[in-house]
Design an enzyme around this catalytic site. Sequence first.
Site, PDB file in Angstrom:
ATOM      1  N   CYS A  53      34.310  -7.988 -56.992  1.00  0.00           N
ATOM      2  CA  CYS A  53      34.992  -6.495 -55.752  1.00  0.00           C
ATOM      3  C   CYS A  53      35.221  -5.314 -55.890  1.00  0.00           C
ATOM      4  O   CYS A  53      34.721  -4.620 -54.601  1.00  0.00           O
ATOM      5  CB  CYS A  53      36.735  -7.277 -56.289  1.00  0.00           C
ATOM      6  SG  CYS A  53      37.713  -6.007 -55.497  1.00  0.00           S
ATOM      7  N   CYS A  58      34.581  -5.783 -52.182  1.00  0.00           N
ATOM      8  CA  CYS A  58      36.158  -5.249 -51.670  1.00  0.00           C
ATOM      9  C   CYS A  58      35.741  -3.731 -51.708  1.00  0.00           C
ATOM     10  O   CYS A  58      35.751  -3.112 -50.133  1.00  0.00           O
ATOM     11  CB  CYS A  58      37.403  -5.446 -51.980  1.00  0.00           C
ATOM     12  SG  CYS A  58      36.959  -6.783 -52.736  1.00  0.00           S
ATOM     13  N   LYS A  61      32.996  -1.901 -49.477  1.00  0.00           N
ATOM     14  CA  LYS A  61      32.394  -2.323 -48.093  1.00  0.00           C
ATOM     15  C   LYS A  61      34.022  -1.236 -47.434  1.00  0.00           C
ATOM     16  O   LYS A  61      33.650  -0.897 -46.874  1.00  0.00           O
ATOM     17  CB  LYS A  61      32.873  -4.226 -48.351  1.00  0.00           C
ATOM     18  CG  LYS A  61      32.924  -4.169 -47.013  1.00  0.00           C
ATOM     19  CD  LYS A  61      34.548  -4.429 -46.182  1.00  0.00           C
ATOM     20  CE  LYS A  61      36.014  -4.352 -47.264  1.00  0.00           C
ATOM     21  NZ  LYS A  61      35.615  -6.539 -46.914  1.00  0.00           N
ATOM     22  N   GLY A 157      32.527 -16.539 -60.935  1.00  0.00           N
ATOM     23  CA  GLY A 157      32.658 -16.125 -59.112  1.00  0.00           C
ATOM     24  C   GLY A 157      31.319 -16.223 -58.659  1.00  0.00           C
ATOM     25  O   GLY A 157      31.030 -17.959 -58.772  1.00  0.00           O
ATOM     26  N   GLY A 158      30.988 -16.084 -57.638  1.00  0.00           N
ATOM     27  CA  GLY A 158      29.326 -16.227 -57.167  1.00  0.00           C
ATOM     28  C   GLY A 158      28.902 -14.793 -57.177  1.00  0.00           C
ATOM     29  O   GLY A 158      28.737 -13.814 -56.762  1.00  0.00           O
ATOM     30  N   TYR A 195      32.115 -13.377 -42.431  1.00  0.00           N
ATOM     31  CA  TYR A 195      33.065 -12.154 -42.979  1.00  0.00           C
ATOM     32  C   TYR A 195      31.826 -11.618 -43.401  1.00  0.00           C
ATOM     33  O   TYR A 195      32.513  -9.902 -43.183  1.00  0.00           O
ATOM     34  CB  TYR A 195      33.711 -12.733 -43.858  1.00  0.00           C
ATOM     35  CG  TYR A 195      35.330 -11.896 -44.675  1.00  0.00           C
ATOM     36  CD1 TYR A 195      35.277 -10.854 -44.671  1.00  0.00           C
ATOM     37  CD2 TYR A 195      35.938 -13.309 -45.084  1.00  0.00           C
ATOM     38  CE1 TYR A 195      36.199 -10.052 -45.217  1.00  0.00           C
ATOM     39  CE2 TYR A 195      37.344 -12.396 -45.799  1.00  0.00           C
ATOM     40  CZ  TYR A 195      37.363 -11.026 -45.596  1.00  0.00           C
ATOM     41  OH  TYR A 195      38.399 -10.669 -46.243  1.00  0.00           O
ATOM     42  N   GLU A 199      30.761  -7.685 -41.591  1.00  0.00           N
ATOM     43  CA  GLU A 199      31.793  -6.531 -41.594  1.00  0.00           C
ATOM     44  C   GLU A 199      30.430  -5.369 -42.140  1.00  0.00           C
ATOM     45  O   GLU A 199      30.212  -4.232 -41.576  1.00  0.00           O
ATOM     46  CB  GLU A 199      32.430  -6.276 -42.633  1.00  0.00           C
ATOM     47  CG  GLU A 199      33.952  -7.096 -43.275  1.00  0.00           C
ATOM     48  CD  GLU A 199      35.113  -7.243 -44.100  1.00  0.00           C
ATOM     49  OE1 GLU A 199      35.673  -7.338 -44.005  1.00  0.00           O
ATOM     50  OE2 GLU A 199      34.047  -7.387 -45.186  1.00  0.00           O
ATOM     51  N   GLY A 323      38.693 -18.161 -59.403  1.00  0.00           N
ATOM     52  CA  GLY A 323      38.544 -17.247 -58.186  1.00  0.00           C
ATOM     53  C   GLY A 323      37.642 -18.201 -57.977  1.00  0.00           C
ATOM     54  O   GLY A 323      38.245 -18.904 -57.221  1.00  0.00           O
ATOM     55  N   HIS A 462      58.754   2.749 -33.651  1.00  0.00           N
ATOM     56  CA  HIS A 462      57.333   3.479 -32.360  1.00  0.00           C
ATOM     57  C   HIS A 462      58.129   4.699 -32.049  1.00  0.00           C
ATOM     58  O   HIS A 462      58.789   5.592 -33.029  1.00  0.00           O
ATOM     59  CB  HIS A 462      58.981   3.325 -31.045  1.00  0.00           C
ATOM     60  CG  HIS A 462      58.399   3.684 -29.779  1.00  0.00           C
ATOM     61  ND1 HIS A 462      57.280   2.561 -28.780  1.00  0.00           N
ATOM     62  CD2 HIS A 462      58.780   4.319 -28.914  1.00  0.00           C
ATOM     63  CE1 HIS A 462      56.873   3.156 -28.303  1.00  0.00           C
ATOM     64  NE2 HIS A 462      57.622   4.241 -28.497  1.00  0.00           N
ATOM     65  N   GLU A 467      54.891  -2.641 -34.557  1.00  0.00           N
ATOM     66  CA  GLU A 467      55.666  -3.281 -32.833  1.00  0.00           C
ATOM     67  C   GLU A 467      56.029  -4.821 -32.486  1.00  0.00           C
ATOM     68  O   GLU A 467      56.282  -4.949 -32.018  1.00  0.00           O
ATOM     69  CB  GLU A 467      56.328  -1.920 -32.728  1.00  0.00           C
ATOM     70  CG  GLU A 467      55.605  -1.178 -31.489  1.00  0.00           C
ATOM     71  CD  GLU A 467      56.424  -0.149 -30.642  1.00  0.00           C
ATOM     72  OE1 GLU A 467      57.449   0.006 -30.505  1.00  0.00           O
ATOM     73  OE2 GLU A 467      56.132   0.835 -30.694  1.00  0.00           O
TER      74      GLU A 467
END
Length: 486
Positions: A53, A58, A61, A157-158, A195, A199, A323, A462, A467
């Site tokens: 991450c 993350c 990115k 993890g990977g 994903y 990205e 994870g 608003h 909304e």
Amino acid sequence: PCGDAEYDLVVVGGGSGGLACAKEAANLGAKVAVLDYVIPTPLGTKWGLGGTCVNVGCIPKKLMHQAALLGEAVHDAKAYGWQLPEAENITHDWASLRESVQNHIKSVNWVTRVELRDKKVEYINGLGVFKDPYTIHTVTKKGERTLTSKYFLIATGGRPRYNDIPGAKEYGITSDDIFSLENSPGKTLVIGAGYIGLECAGFLRGLGFDATVMVRSVVLREFDRQMAEVIQESMVLRGVKFLFKCVPTAIEKQDDGKLLAKWKSDDGQEFSETYDTVLFAIGRRALTRELHTDRAGIELAGDGEKIDAVNEQTNVPHIFAVGDVLYKKPELTPVAIHAGKLLARRLFGGGTAQMDYQNVATTIFSPLEYGCVGLSEEAAVEKYGAESVEIYHAYYKPTEFFIPQKSIAHCYLKVVAMREGEQKVIGMHFIGPNAGEIIQGFGAAIKCDLTMEKLMGTVGIHPTVAEEFTRINITKRSGKDPNPAS
Ligand code: FAD
Ligand code: NA7
């Protein structure tokens, strides 16, 4: 558990899940060690403590996504009166972005080390390998270490996979390399339309590079089909190219240093084109082989790589896992962190709360964002039947899009609800600016058993895009036009 072990908990993997569990366990008075080691990529890229991450996921990115959004904003700014050079004179410098991103990462690496020291968690920079179910062995710069512990946590993890084709590892890169790439990536072919592939292609295009995504089947296969198609269209609008129903066959290096990518389509036709960079984003492999989980007697799931733990406990009672290494669980940082914390509380704090892997919200930063929580339309229909599910939907016009005359074609949202009674909300999907920020709040609402009645009874803020969820009232079944009236 082994009674006279040196540690209460040895964590293998200093990423999102491992660090969260280690810190919480230490807070609760446990004696904890964390092993973290990064195997360099084929290109030689490596990084510091903190896991995917922080270093190659993350965080970099999101920073590159932000850089891409700012590129769009610069163009919008002119319409709002900012006096700026002509578009062709506004350029982007990859090297300075890379440097800023890498400096931020290094500062996070440093803070993480200090935090571990403060909490008296021992950090060992070595690759952990099971010797037997009670012992981990590692080699560090300072020499060999053998650690025994009452409990072990696997949080390894990977890492990205490469296609098994000539030239993939020699000339290709992955998300592990892109954020620290020395030279500007240039014209890039991204292989994989999950994903990460979308990205990466999204921010590269946003930074001005020629970006193409090679899609084996469809984009974002596991997501709501309609939303995935809208995202794809929004990327096409921004200039991302797509090659559908194709798989790569070889990557060759030409005399001029450029890469010749070869691929074939599902009807057997062969193609090739030159690129500066080929980035593989075809999914990730769990790091269990290197750890020798077999020596600890840990059974791996059907895919032979991941761990199918029950409440994070493996088939070996004193060995746990959290994870990305877990089988069929969302590969997301907050999932790893939450599971790690709760596990520490159960092991050392008398806690009883279990991790809930359902209804975890997520966002794809593509760069128009797609945030979602709960079931897709297809999954809901499959689970409950079309007659029992009501789909509410709407297109909307973000106020801030008017002046720069940005396309509103992809600003779309959808609520998946049960049809009967109070109409319990079982899925929410939003495409548009700040979707991640928006869907996070609605994720909490779904946890609190949100119904259509409550959603429609909520007074909006608003003018915001969030909304729109409170204004939604057209069902797909009604056949009414979901476009805004004016
Ligand atoms: P990791 O964070 O991967 O940590 C595992 C650590 O263990 C690594 O440092 C590894 O080197 C080390 N290790 C492995 N084996 C050993 C061993 N035998 N001995 C010692 N150390 C070992 N998630 C989100 O929630 N939001 C996002 O926006 C997002 N974007 C992403 C973008 C990209 C490009 C990628 C690749 C991932 C993204 N993710 C995102 C996913 C997120 O990064 C992961 O879900 C998360 O990092 C998983 O945490 P973990 O603790 O399981 O493993
Ligand atoms: P995903 O989401 O598993 O997506 C992998 C993509 O790569 C997907 O489009 C696949 O197509 C494609 N793929 C998989 N294998 C191949 C081969 N052999 N050849 C060509 N294309 C292939 O992985 P990501 O890396 O994007 O993300 C992993 C997680 O990290 C994600 O859940 C985030 O939480 C963070 P398919 O649809 O299978 O045809």
